[in-house]
Design a protein around this motif. Structure first.
Motif, PDB file in Angstrom:
ATOM      1  N   ALA A  43      32.777  40.441  54.121  1.00 51.07           N
ATOM      2  CA  ALA A  43      32.486  41.877  53.760  1.00 51.07           C
ATOM      3  C   ALA A  43      33.615  42.673  53.595  1.00 51.07           C
ATOM      4  N   ASP A  44      34.919  42.221  53.881  1.00 46.55           N
ATOM      5  CA  ASP A  44      35.987  43.033  53.712  1.00 46.55           C
ATOM      6  C   ASP A  44      36.365  42.875  52.026  1.00 46.55           C
ATOM      7  N   PHE A  45      36.047  41.802  51.733  1.00 46.75           N
ATOM      8  CA  PHE A  45      36.191  41.518  50.261  1.00 46.75           C
ATOM      9  C   PHE A  45      35.252  42.047  49.248  1.00 46.75           C
ATOM     10  N   ASP A  49      38.758  47.410  47.199  1.00 49.84           N
ATOM     11  CA  ASP A  49      38.875  48.357  46.109  1.00 49.84           C
ATOM     12  C   ASP A  49      38.939  47.633  44.729  1.00 49.84           C
ATOM     13  N   GLY A  50      39.538  46.478  44.859  1.00 51.66           N
ATOM     14  CA  GLY A  50      39.782  45.720  43.619  1.00 51.66           C
ATOM     15  C   GLY A  50      38.573  45.186  42.589  1.00 51.66           C
ATOM     16  N   ILE A  62      29.481  35.285  42.290  1.00 49.94           N
ATOM     17  CA  ILE A  62      30.947  34.808  42.394  1.00 49.94           C
ATOM     18  C   ILE A  62      31.413  34.007  43.665  1.00 49.94           C
ATOM     19  N   LEU A  63      31.097  34.811  44.894  1.00 50.71           N
ATOM     20  CA  LEU A  63      31.636  33.991  46.156  1.00 50.71           C
ATOM     21  C   LEU A  63      30.750  32.735  46.278  1.00 50.71           C
ATOM     22  N   LEU A 109      28.458  44.465  56.223  1.00 49.27           N
ATOM     23  CA  LEU A 109      28.425  45.741  55.034  1.00 49.27           C
ATOM     24  C   LEU A 109      27.829  46.936  55.741  1.00 49.27           C
ATOM     25  N   SER A 110      26.788  47.090  56.282  1.00 50.65           N
ATOM     26  CA  SER A 110      26.340  48.201  56.822  1.00 50.65           C
ATOM     27  C   SER A 110      27.212  48.920  57.731  1.00 50.65           C
TER      28      SER A 110
END
Length: 318
Positions: A43-45, A49-50, A62-63, A109-110
Motif C-alpha cells: 500500500a505504501d508503494f 509519489d513516484g 506491474i507488482l 489503501l483505504s
C-alpha cells in the motif's frame, strides 16, 4: 465404536482432531499477520509519489509480475503416502493467502485515502445511445427492456450478427443486441466467437420469452466498453470471466478465491475459439456477487491471475 445403525469414532480421536484444528487456527493467525506486513508495504508503494502518473490497475499489474508468497515446501520427513495430501492442503492454504492479501491491501489503501471501486479496473468508455440488432419479435422484446435505461435511444436494424458486430467495431453504433443463450443455458457459439474476436463486453443480460412465453432465451446488450450500472440494495451483481485452458490454468484456485470473497458460481461452460488460426480452449464462467462487489477479485487477479479476463458485468439475471 459401532452399533447396529452406524459408526462413531473414538472420543479421544475426535478430541485430538479438534485440538489440531485449534493449532491450525493459530498458524492461520500467524500467516495473516505476515500477510498484513506485506499489504502494508504494498500500500505504501501504490500510494507513493513516484508513481502517481499510473492508475492503480497498472501499478498492481506491474507488482504482480514479481510478487510471490513463497513456494510450497514439502518437509523431508513427510511419509510418501501423505505427500499428496500435504501438497494439496498447502495449495488450498496458498489460495486463501492470496485472497487474504488482496483483501488486506484494499483495507490498507483505504486507510491511506485511496478507496478502490470496480470502476478502477473496468474500462467504462464513453456512453452513447445508438443501437443495432437483427429485427425479430424476440430481439424487439429485448430492446424494449434494455432501452428503458437510456434517455434517448436510437436504433437501426442489421441483416446479420456479423453486420451488427462490424457496426460496433467501426463505431457506427454504441450497442448491439445479440442472443446469448438458448433454452437451458446453452451459449450460442457464433455469438461467443464474435465477443471474443472483437474483445466486446457484455453490459446487460435479460431473459426473453416471446409472444407465447415459451422461448426462454437470454439476450445480451454488448458494447466495446463496460457499462457500469449502480447496484441498489436487493440487486444481484454478476461478473462474467474467461480463463484460458493451458498449463497455467487455475480454475480451481479462482473458484476457491471467489468463494472466500463470498461469491457463488452461477454458470460454468467450456468453449473453443480460434486464436491466430489455432483452436484454444477456454473456461467461460459467471460469478454472482455476495454483496461486496467484485473489487477484491479484480485486485487478486491483477496480482496473481493476469490471464483472467473480465467479459461482462451486469445485474439481476434471476
Amino acid at each position: 465404536m459401532s452399533d447396529e445403525y452406524g459408526f462413531m469414532p473414538d472420543e479421544a480421536t475426535v478430541s485430538n482432531l479438534g485440538q489440531l484444528r485449534i493449532d491450525h487456527s493459530r498458524i492461520t493467525e500467524q500467516r495473516a499477520l505476515e500477510l498484513q506486513d506485506i499489504a502494508h508495504v504494498l500500500a505504501d508503494f501504490v500510494t507513493s509519489d513516484g508513481i502517481r502518473e499510473l492508475d492503480v490497475a497498472e501499478i498492481l499489474s506491474i507488482l504482480g509480475e514479481s510478487l510471490t508468497l513463497g513456494e510450497l515446501i514439502m518437509p523431508d520427513d513427510t511419509p510418501a503416502e501423505l505427500k499428496h495430501t500435504v501438497n494439496e492442503e498447502q495449495k488450498l492454504a496458498s489460495y486463501i493467502d492470496r485472497a487474504r492479501l488482496a483483501e488486506l491491501l484494499i483495507k490498507e489503501l483505504s486507510l491511506r485515502g485511496r478507496t478502490l471501486h470496480e470502476g478502477d479496473f473496468l474500462d467504462g468508455g464513453t456512453e452513447g445511445e445508438r443501437f443495432t440488432y437483427v429485427k425479430n419479435h424476440l430481439s424487439d422484446e429485448a430492446y424494449d427492456v434494455f432501452s428503458e435505461d437510456f434517455r434517448d435511444p436510437r436504433v437501426k436494424y442489421s441483416s446479420s450478427f456479423k453486420e451488427c458486430a462490424q457496426a460496433l467495431a467501426d463505431g457506427e453504433v454504441d450497442y448491439i443486441l445479440l442472443p446469448l443463450e438458448e433454452r437451458g443455458g446453452v451459449r450460442l457459439p457464433s455469438v461467443a466467437e464474435l465477443i471474443y474476436r472483437y474483445d466486446f463486453k457484455i453490459s446487460a443480460v435479460t431473459p426473453v420469452f416471446g409472444y407465447d412465453a415459451g422461448a426462454d432465451v437470454k439476450y445480451a446488450l454488448i458494447s466495446k466498453h463496460f457499462r457500469l450500472q449502480r447496484r441498489h440494495k436487493g440487486d444481484d451483481g454478476y461478473l462474467e470471466l474467461r480463463l484460458p485452458m493451458n498449463e497455467e490454468c487455475r480454475l480451481s484456485e479462482i473458484l476457491s478465491v471467489s468463494a472466500y470473497f463470498g461469491m457463488t458460481v452461477y454458470r460454468v461452460n467450456t468453449m473453443t475459439l480460434d486464436t491466430e488460426g489455432e483452436s484454444t480452449g477456454f473456461f467461460s464462467f459467471t460469478l454472482k456477487d455476495g454483496g461486496k462487489g467484485f473489487t477484491e477479485l479484480f485486485v487478486y487477479a491483477l496480482l496473481f491471475a493476469p490471464d483472467l479476463i473480465p467479459v461482462g458485468v451486469y445485474k439481476n439475471l434471476e
